[in-house]
Design an enzyme around this catalytic site. Sequence first.
Site: not given
Length: 180
Positions: A78, A98-99
Site C-alpha cells: 500500500h 481516494e487520496q
Amino acid sequence: MENELDTPLALQDLDALNAMDQDEFVAAVGATFEHSPWVAEQAWAQRPFASADALHAAMLGVVRRAPQAVQIDFLCAHPELAGREARAGTMTQDSVHEQRSAGLDALTPGEMAEMKRLNAEYRQRHGFPFIIAVRRHSREQIFAELRRRVAQDSGSEFAAALEQIGHITRLRLRTLLAAN
C-alpha cells in the site's frame, strides 16, 4: 435494512462474477486489494457468492488467513499517504482517487513536511505504511489519526491496518459493482 453492497444491480453483477473462470474473475476484481491479485485468485474457489458482502468477506478472509509475513508484505504494497508513489505518479487509480478525495494531493508545504515526517516515523515504528480509509475521513481527521496511531503498539496497528483495508476494499467493491 438492506446492506449497502447488496443492491439488485450488485446481485446481477455477482451472477456474472460467479460464472467467470478464475482469470476473468481476477481481471474483474483482482485490483480491489492493492497490488494483490492473489487475494481474488484464492477467493475465486469460494464461489458462488450469495451477495456482494459475501464476496468481500471471502476476499478479506483470504488476507486474514495468510501467514503473517505475507500479510506484512501485503500491507507494504500500500502506498504512503501523499508519499513517494503519489509524487512519482505510480499509485493505482483507486489510490489516486481516494487520496484526492481527502485533499491529500493539495497539501500545503507545511502539511507535506509533516506528512512525510509522520509517514517515516510510522513505518520505522511499525514496519509498514499507515493505512486508513481516506474516503471516510477529512484531511484533518487523517492527520489526527496518523499523529495518534504513530505512537500505538505495533500489534494494535497491524490489526487497525487490516481493519482499514476492510473499509477501503468494501468501498472499492461497492464502486466497482455499481459501475457495471
